[in-house]
Write a protein that holds these residues in place. Sequence first.
Motif, PDB file in Angstrom:
ATOM      1  N   PHE A 183       0.788  -1.263   0.122  1.00  0.00           N
ATOM      2  CA  PHE A 183       0.030   0.015   0.088  1.00  0.00           C
ATOM      3  C   PHE A 183       0.803   1.168   0.046  1.00  0.00           C
ATOM      4  O   PHE A 183       0.553   2.076  -0.611  1.00  0.00           O
ATOM      5  N   ASP A 184       1.919   1.138   0.789  1.00  0.00           N
ATOM      6  CA  ASP A 184       2.802   2.393   0.847  1.00  0.00           C
ATOM      7  C   ASP A 184       3.351   2.733  -0.552  1.00  0.00           C
ATOM      8  O   ASP A 184       3.666   3.735  -0.977  1.00  0.00           O
ATOM      9  N   PHE A 185       3.899   1.583  -1.278  1.00  0.00           N
ATOM     10  CA  PHE A 185       4.516   1.623  -2.593  1.00  0.00           C
ATOM     11  C   PHE A 185       3.596   2.179  -3.690  1.00  0.00           C
ATOM     12  O   PHE A 185       3.834   3.167  -4.247  1.00  0.00           O
ATOM     13  N   LEU A 186       2.356   1.741  -3.531  1.00  0.00           N
ATOM     14  CA  LEU A 186       1.207   2.176  -4.763  1.00  0.00           C
ATOM     15  C   LEU A 186       1.052   3.688  -4.051  1.00  0.00           C
ATOM     16  O   LEU A 186       0.821   4.584  -5.226  1.00  0.00           O
ATOM     17  N   ALA A 187       0.902   3.993  -2.956  1.00  0.00           N
ATOM     18  CA  ALA A 187       0.580   5.391  -2.424  1.00  0.00           C
ATOM     19  C   ALA A 187       1.697   6.467  -3.087  1.00  0.00           C
ATOM     20  O   ALA A 187       1.295   7.311  -3.551  1.00  0.00           O
ATOM     21  N   MET A 188       2.845   6.047  -2.813  1.00  0.00           N
ATOM     22  CA  MET A 188       4.027   6.720  -3.460  1.00  0.00           C
ATOM     23  C   MET A 188       3.611   7.057  -5.053  1.00  0.00           C
ATOM     24  O   MET A 188       4.099   8.098  -5.753  1.00  0.00           O
ATOM     25  N   ILE A 189       3.471   5.926  -5.765  1.00  0.00           N
ATOM     26  CA  ILE A 189       3.236   6.000  -7.264  1.00  0.00           C
ATOM     27  C   ILE A 189       2.029   7.145  -7.486  1.00  0.00           C
ATOM     28  O   ILE A 189       2.253   8.140  -8.196  1.00  0.00           O
ATOM     29  N   LEU A 190       0.857   6.739  -6.867  1.00  0.00           N
ATOM     30  CA  LEU A 190      -0.439   7.542  -6.874  1.00  0.00           C
ATOM     31  C   LEU A 190      -0.154   8.965  -6.741  1.00  0.00           C
ATOM     32  O   LEU A 190      -0.653  10.006  -7.227  1.00  0.00           O
ATOM     33  N   ASP A 191       0.592   9.331  -5.415  1.00  0.00           N
ATOM     34  CA  ASP A 191       0.877  10.643  -5.219  1.00  0.00           C
ATOM     35  C   ASP A 191       1.635  11.470  -6.337  1.00  0.00           C
ATOM     36  O   ASP A 191       1.592  12.881  -6.323  1.00  0.00           O
ATOM     37  N   LYS A 192       2.173  10.954  -7.386  1.00  0.00           N
ATOM     38  CA  LYS A 192       2.534  11.539  -8.610  1.00  0.00           C
ATOM     39  C   LYS A 192       1.480  12.374  -9.408  1.00  0.00           C
ATOM     40  O   LYS A 192       1.810  13.210 -10.108  1.00  0.00           O
ATOM     41  N   ASN A 193       0.407  11.908  -9.152  1.00  0.00           N
ATOM     42  CA  ASN A 193      -0.909  12.456  -9.831  1.00  0.00           C
ATOM     43  C   ASN A 193      -1.369  13.920  -8.794  1.00  0.00           C
ATOM     44  O   ASN A 193      -2.467  14.592  -9.265  1.00  0.00           O
ATOM     45  N   GLY A 197      -5.847  17.034 -10.589  1.00  0.00           N
ATOM     46  CA  GLY A 197      -7.147  16.615  -9.478  1.00  0.00           C
ATOM     47  C   GLY A 197      -6.712  16.370  -8.338  1.00  0.00           C
ATOM     48  O   GLY A 197      -5.754  17.254  -7.703  1.00  0.00           O
ATOM     49  N   ASP A 198      -7.264  15.742  -7.489  1.00  0.00           N
ATOM     50  CA  ASP A 198      -6.914  15.471  -6.049  1.00  0.00           C
ATOM     51  C   ASP A 198      -6.157  14.416  -5.764  1.00  0.00           C
ATOM     52  O   ASP A 198      -5.811  14.132  -4.618  1.00  0.00           O
ATOM     53  N   GLY A 199      -5.693  13.535  -6.791  1.00  0.00           N
ATOM     54  CA  GLY A 199      -4.503  12.446  -6.646  1.00  0.00           C
ATOM     55  C   GLY A 199      -5.275  11.251  -5.943  1.00  0.00           C
ATOM     56  O   GLY A 199      -4.328  10.508  -5.908  1.00  0.00           O
ATOM     57  N   THR A 200      -6.461  11.235  -6.080  1.00  0.00           N
ATOM     58  CA  THR A 200      -7.106   9.997  -5.392  1.00  0.00           C
ATOM     59  C   THR A 200      -7.087   8.838  -6.153  1.00  0.00           C
ATOM     60  O   THR A 200      -6.935   7.728  -5.804  1.00  0.00           O
ATOM     61  N   VAL A 201      -7.521   9.077  -7.340  1.00  0.00           N
ATOM     62  CA  VAL A 201      -7.679   8.131  -8.687  1.00  0.00           C
ATOM     63  C   VAL A 201      -6.575   8.013  -9.529  1.00  0.00           C
ATOM     64  O   VAL A 201      -5.465   8.797  -9.659  1.00  0.00           O
ATOM     65  N   ALA A 202      -6.529   6.971 -10.057  1.00  0.00           N
ATOM     66  CA  ALA A 202      -5.312   6.383 -10.771  1.00  0.00           C
ATOM     67  C   ALA A 202      -4.930   7.470 -12.065  1.00  0.00           C
ATOM     68  O   ALA A 202      -3.824   7.765 -12.618  1.00  0.00           O
ATOM     69  N   MET A 203      -6.321   7.740 -12.735  1.00  0.00           N
ATOM     70  CA  MET A 203      -6.059   8.901 -13.719  1.00  0.00           C
ATOM     71  C   MET A 203      -5.943  10.267 -13.398  1.00  0.00           C
ATOM     72  O   MET A 203      -6.052  11.039 -14.189  1.00  0.00           O
ATOM     73  N   THR A 235      -6.957   4.155   7.427  1.00  0.00           N
ATOM     74  CA  THR A 235      -6.280   5.097   7.888  1.00  0.00           C
ATOM     75  C   THR A 235      -4.897   5.042   7.488  1.00  0.00           C
ATOM     76  O   THR A 235      -4.152   6.321   7.645  1.00  0.00           O
ATOM     77  N   TRP A 236      -4.268   4.080   6.488  1.00  0.00           N
ATOM     78  CA  TRP A 236      -3.057   4.123   6.106  1.00  0.00           C
ATOM     79  C   TRP A 236      -2.905   5.341   5.001  1.00  0.00           C
ATOM     80  O   TRP A 236      -3.802   5.731   4.210  1.00  0.00           O
ATOM     81  N   TRP A 241      -6.975   5.397   1.251  1.00  0.00           N
ATOM     82  CA  TRP A 241      -7.789   4.445   0.789  1.00  0.00           C
ATOM     83  C   TRP A 241      -9.117   4.461   1.227  1.00  0.00           C
ATOM     84  O   TRP A 241     -10.051   3.822   0.388  1.00  0.00           O
ATOM     85  N   HIS A 242      -9.482   5.173   2.417  1.00  0.00           N
ATOM     86  CA  HIS A 242     -10.782   5.579   2.447  1.00  0.00           C
ATOM     87  C   HIS A 242     -11.224   6.444   1.527  1.00  0.00           C
ATOM     88  O   HIS A 242     -12.589   6.483   0.979  1.00  0.00           O
ATOM     89  N   ARG A 243     -10.465   7.379   1.136  1.00  0.00           N
ATOM     90  CA  ARG A 243     -11.029   8.463   0.208  1.00  0.00           C
ATOM     91  C   ARG A 243     -11.405   7.810  -1.235  1.00  0.00           C
ATOM     92  O   ARG A 243     -12.366   8.309  -1.847  1.00  0.00           O
ATOM     93  N   LEU A 244     -10.683   6.736  -1.515  1.00  0.00           N
ATOM     94  CA  LEU A 244     -10.774   6.054  -2.854  1.00  0.00           C
ATOM     95  C   LEU A 244     -12.107   5.275  -2.781  1.00  0.00           C
ATOM     96  O   LEU A 244     -12.713   5.407  -3.570  1.00  0.00           O
ATOM     97  N   TRP A 245     -12.129   4.922  -1.440  1.00  0.00           N
ATOM     98  CA  TRP A 245     -13.413   3.774  -1.318  1.00  0.00           C
ATOM     99  C   TRP A 245     -14.637   4.714  -1.622  1.00  0.00           C
ATOM    100  O   TRP A 245     -15.689   4.580  -2.060  1.00  0.00           O
ATOM    101  N   ASP A 246     -14.573   5.951  -1.093  1.00  0.00           N
ATOM    102  CA  ASP A 246     -15.816   7.167  -1.004  1.00  0.00           C
ATOM    103  C   ASP A 246     -16.059   7.622  -2.498  1.00  0.00           C
ATOM    104  O   ASP A 246     -16.996   7.708  -2.777  1.00  0.00           O
TER     105      ASP A 246
END
Length: 255
Positions: A183-193, A197-203, A235-236, A241-246
Motif C-alpha cells: 500500500f505504501d509503494f502504491l501510494a507513493m506512485i499515485l502521489d505523482k498525480n 486533480g485531487d490525486g485520489t484516483v489512478a488517472m 487510515t493508512w 484508501w478511504h477516500r478512494l472507497w468514497d
Amino acid sequence: MSRYSSRQAPSPPIITLYDTPGHTPQPWAPNIWRIRFILNYKRLRYRTIWVEFPDVEATMRSISAPPSSLRSDGRPVYTLPVIVDPTRNPMKPEILANTNHIAEYLEAAYPARPVFPEGARAVQTLFVHYIQEVFAKPLLPIMVPISHQQLQLRGARVSQQPAPAYLSGPQREQAWQAVKEQFDFLAMILDKNAGDGDGTVAMGRDVSYADFALCSVLIWIERMAAHDGWARVRTWNNGRWHRLWDRCREYMDEF
C-alpha cells in the motif's frame, strides 16, 4: 374491456451476473466486484444469480459457459464471474467468463461512459495486472482464511479442501506489515498525480477501471475483515484508501 388489456408487455432482457454469496447480503469477491463496478458505472440493468462454491462448475457447464482458464494439463477451470448478455441477441446471448474478458466485452459492447480512458487501455491493463498479481498477493495469507471462515459461519457450502491455515499473533502482524508495504509503494506512485486533480484516483481526475480493480480489493477487506483489516487500511497513507472507497461508493449500487 378486452381480456388482454391488463397484460403487461414482456420485460426487456437484461444481463445476468453469476456471483458467489458471502456471509452478509452484500457481495464480497474482488474479481466479481470489478465487473459489478463496470455494470453500475455504465448504468446497465442486470440481475444477480448466486452460486455456492461447490456448484460453480456444474452450474457453468449447465449454461454452456466457457471455462475461465485451463490447467497445465489442459483441463478446464470454472470460476466466477460469468455474465450472460441477451440484450443484443436474445436468441443467442453472449456468455462470457474470466474477469478481464468480461471487462473488455462490456467496454466494446457498451461504449457509453467508458471505463478505459482514451489512449490509456494498455496502461490500465498493466495497472490491473499489477493489482491482481503483485499488490494483492501479500493479502492472500490473511484474507483467504478469513473469507473461508466467514463463509463457513454463514453456513455456505465451501470447498471440500482442508481449510487454509489461519494466521494469528506475530505471524498475522508480519503479514499485515507486508501488506502495508504494498500500500505504501502504491501510494507513493499515485502521489505523482497530486498536481492533477485531487490525486485520489489512478488517472488523476476521473475514476476508471484501474480504480475499480483497486477498490474491489478494498471492498474485500471491508466486507470480510472489517475490524482487523479495514480498520487498519482505511487510515493508512493519510486516509487515501478511504477516500478512494468514497470516490467509488456511488458505483457500488446497482443502477
